[in-house]
Design a protein around this motif. Structure first.
Motif, PDB file in Angstrom:
ATOM      1  N   UNK A 193     -10.453  -0.867   6.575  1.00 24.75           N
ATOM      2  CA  UNK A 193     -10.316   0.224   7.642  1.00 24.75           C
ATOM      3  C   UNK A 193     -10.396   1.320   6.264  1.00 24.75           C
ATOM      4  N   UNK A 194     -11.078   2.476   6.721  1.00 21.98           N
ATOM      5  CA  UNK A 194     -11.172   4.150   6.001  1.00 21.98           C
ATOM      6  C   UNK A 194      -9.969   4.483   6.310  1.00 21.98           C
ATOM      7  N   UNK A 195      -8.645   4.435   6.358  1.00 20.20           N
ATOM      8  CA  UNK A 195      -7.733   5.135   5.699  1.00 20.20           C
ATOM      9  C   UNK A 195      -7.148   4.941   4.397  1.00 20.20           C
ATOM     10  N   UNK A 196      -6.548   5.822   3.867  1.00 21.81           N
ATOM     11  CA  UNK A 196      -6.106   5.836   2.454  1.00 21.81           C
ATOM     12  C   UNK A 196      -5.568   4.595   2.214  1.00 21.81           C
ATOM     13  N   UNK A 197      -4.843   3.603   2.952  1.00 18.58           N
ATOM     14  CA  UNK A 197      -4.599   2.307   2.553  1.00 18.58           C
ATOM     15  C   UNK A 197      -5.773   1.342   2.505  1.00 18.58           C
ATOM     16  N   UNK A 198      -6.716   1.211   3.036  1.00 16.88           N
ATOM     17  CA  UNK A 198      -8.272   0.238   3.344  1.00 16.88           C
ATOM     18  C   UNK A 198      -8.519   0.808   1.691  1.00 16.88           C
ATOM     19  N   UNK A 199      -8.722   1.654   1.401  1.00  9.94           N
ATOM     20  CA  UNK A 199      -9.632   2.318   0.534  1.00  9.94           C
ATOM     21  C   UNK A 199      -9.435   2.824  -0.726  1.00  9.94           C
ATOM     22  N   UNK A 257       0.426  -1.102  -0.325  1.00  7.77           N
ATOM     23  CA  UNK A 257       0.205   0.079  -0.015  1.00  7.77           C
ATOM     24  C   UNK A 257       0.755   1.111  -0.031  1.00  7.77           C
ATOM     25  N   UNK A 258       2.308   1.222  -0.293  1.00  6.92           N
ATOM     26  CA  UNK A 258       2.540   2.604   0.527  1.00  6.92           C
ATOM     27  C   UNK A 258       2.266   3.454  -1.236  1.00  6.92           C
ATOM     28  N   UNK A 259       2.485   4.238  -0.694  1.00  3.63           N
ATOM     29  CA  UNK A 259       2.734   5.040   0.555  1.00  3.63           C
ATOM     30  C   UNK A 259       1.544   4.987   1.835  1.00  3.63           C
ATOM     31  N   UNK A 260       0.504   4.550   1.560  1.00  7.21           N
ATOM     32  CA  UNK A 260      -0.645   5.138   1.968  1.00  7.21           C
ATOM     33  C   UNK A 260      -0.352   4.383   3.734  1.00  7.21           C
ATOM     34  N   UNK A 261      -1.738   4.507   4.304  1.00  8.26           N
ATOM     35  CA  UNK A 261      -1.830   4.194   5.744  1.00  8.26           C
ATOM     36  C   UNK A 261      -2.479   3.307   6.073  1.00  8.26           C
ATOM     37  N   UNK A 262      -2.560   2.019   6.516  1.00  6.61           N
ATOM     38  CA  UNK A 262      -3.750   0.825   6.786  1.00  6.61           C
ATOM     39  C   UNK A 262      -3.807  -0.217   5.628  1.00  6.61           C
TER      40      UNK A 262
END
Length: 547
Positions: A388-394, A379-384
């Motif tokens: 989850x609804x952080x950027x890495x999830x959505x 998911x670089x550079x995103x979180x989570x």
């Protein structure tokens, strides 16, 4: 909104060196039709940075070619997990309106019934009425309790694939037949013809091409929904594909994140001034592992990369067929992923399956995932990650190619969501969206057409975007994003400046947070979001780990 000429040239040079640009047979005469064909490709659990045109080292020449010949969104959103994403994609509704507020599980209310609502219409139903052949090869996962919820009951002329969620890629002969993954063709369960050479990703592409060949006789445009399960766990891949990546991930997840982030900056996929997210404190540093632990974990990522590589190969097979049949230039192709990379820890029994892992990771006897450690790299550079609804999830890659309408090599900044796909496709197809269908009043579309952006025109989203699943909530309006994880504690991020969600600015902008929370509450009431602590907590599917 589009990249500079220099960025386009650099990206085109990057792609031209890929194997996809080797010489191929000349296409037959272009087939003529009054409407464009549509191919909608969805990957499963693919991370934001897992393909070359979004920063990956994995060999994805076919997807990279689509990106070079089309456009990419920097910010395209999904619903963070499989079934809710597919419900929104297929209906153009938020997941609760579509009946999939949580998952393909019935929690007792219409918004959480676990299958598509009769007050919605699917892409296949609308496009079929507009004169299209409607084809699906791959994963369904929006209703599996009854054959009345299967694809051919929701507008698809032909279907091959798996009805539920995760599926083995091989035929697992050591399992009792009732525990094996099963596959359906049209409305019948079918056994693989050649169990020894069966690999599910290959079969999805093979059946899609078969449908396309048969469809040519109908003299109609087609809509093909190509819903791969790859690279969703279990980690199972062909040895020849794994071999390409042996030793490549000995550097570990921490170094891989840095390398991908640098590539993303070179490709300008993030925009200027972005920072990489802060990895969870409970995840180990690569250098803290023993040698044996590093070899085991590196192998898991090698298999994962092989699955992505094979996914790209099979997308290439479908593209080659379209080219050879003279249909490619009159076909618009979209590519997305259903959610961010998956953080689940799978390997010793899951969802009622027998405990399994009698073979090395990657083989038919294994049932493993690569968990949160590698998911953060994907998911670089995103979180989570997924759920989850952080950027890495959505967040998902988004590619669109249609040479007669879409300029090559473009990057789009505007925020778009799955609910926008339906109105976009209906505009492309000249399809009329119904107010009633089979005696039911149909909900108005929730999204808006992104065709102007795709075609290179100025486009700014007019509505906020909302999320909720299992108590995880978010709202995005303009550059601002308000997010909450299983509580009433909210965080506020300026996504234009901080895509990695490293700096919670809610104390400095309490007025903006209050506005967004009010918008969220109004939306949640309108789509009948339930209090998760009442309707679903403890059901066993929400992640038990920290995002």
């Amino acid at each position: 909104m589009m990249t500079t000429r220099l960025t386009r040239i650099l990206f085109l040079l990057f792609v031209i060196t890929s194997p996809a640009f080797s010489q191929k047979k000349k296409p037959k005469a272009q087939a003529t039709t009054t409407k464009p064909n549509i191919v909608l490709i969805m990957a499963d659990d693919l991370g934001f940075s897992d393909i070359g045109s979004y920063g990956s080292e994995i060999q994805t020449p076919n997807l990279d070619r689509l990106a070079a010949e089309g456009i990419r969104f920097r910010q395209f959103y999904n619903n963070s997990i499989c079934a809710p994403t597919r419900a929104s994609l297929l209906t153009g509704q938020y997941q609760h309106t579509a009946g999939m507020g949580y998952f393909n599980i019935n929690l007792g209310t219409p918004a959480y019934q676990g299958f598509l609502s009769k007050e919605t219409v699917s892409l296949a139903e609308v496009l079929k009425d507009a004169g299209y052949s409607t084809l699906l090869s791959g994963k369904w996962h929006v209703g599996d309790d009854s054959t009345s919820q299967w694809p051919r009951k929701r507008g698809f002329d032909h279907f091959y694939g798996n009805i539920g969620g995760a599926s083995d890629y091989y035929v697992i002969k050591n399992l009792p037949k009732k525990q094996r993954s099963f596959f359906v063709k049209d409305d019948k369960i079918v056994d693989p013809e050649d169990e020894d050479n069966f690999y599910y990703t290959d079969e999805i592409a093979k059946n899609a091409i078969g449908f396309l060949k048969d469809q040519r006789q109908e003299q109609k445009p087609f809509f093909l929904y190509l819903a791969f399960t790859s690279p969703h766990w279990p980690l199972q891949a062909w040895p020849k594909d794994i071999k390409k990546y042996e030793g490549k991930y000995d550097i570990g997840w921490d170094s891989l994140r840095i390398l991908r982030f640098k590539r993303q900056q070179e490709l300008n996929i993030l925009g200027k001034g972005q920072k990489i997210s802060v990895k969870n404190s409970d995840l180990p540093a690569w250098n803290s592992l023993t040698y044996d632990e590093q070899k085991l974990w590196a192998r898991k990522m090698e298999v994962y990369a092989a699955q992505v590589d094979n996914l790209d190969q099979n997308i290439g097979k479908v593209i080659d067929h379209l080219k050879e049949s003279g249909q490619l230039e009159n076909t618009i192709i979209f590519f997305i992923s259903d959610n961010g990379a998956a953080g689940e820890d799978v390997g010793h029994g899951f969802s009622g399956r027998a405990v399994r892992n009698w073979g090395p990771v990657g083989t038919a006897g294994s049932y493993d995932s690569y968990t949160r450690t590698w998911a953060y790299a994907s998911n670089t550079p995103l979180k989570s990650f997924k759920g989850f609804q952080y950027e890495g999830g959505i967040s998902s890659p988004f590619i669109a190619r249609f040479p007669s309408k879409i300029a090559a090599g473009g990057l789009i900044d505007g925020t778009a969501h799955l609910i926008d796909i339906a109105p976009t496709l209906y505009e492309i197809a000249g399809a009329k969206y119904p107010q009633t269908y089979k005696g039911n009043t149909i909900h108005p579309l929730a999204g808006e057409s992104i065709l102007p952006a795709i075609y290179g025109k100025d486009w700014v989203r007019s509505k906020p975007i909302f999320w909720e699943r299992a108590g995880n909530k978010a709202v995005r309006k303009g550059k601002w994003k308000l997010v909450s994880v299983r509580s009433d504690q909210w965080e506020l991020y300026d996504i234009e400046a901080d895509r990695g969600e490293t700096n919670n600015v809610i104390k400095d902008h309490s007025d903006i947070a209050a506005e967004l929370k009010g918008l969220y509450n109004t939306w949640a009431k309108s789509v009948k979001v339930e209090d998760w602590n009442v309707i679903g907590k403890g059901k066993g599917f929400e992640p038990s780990f920290n995002p």
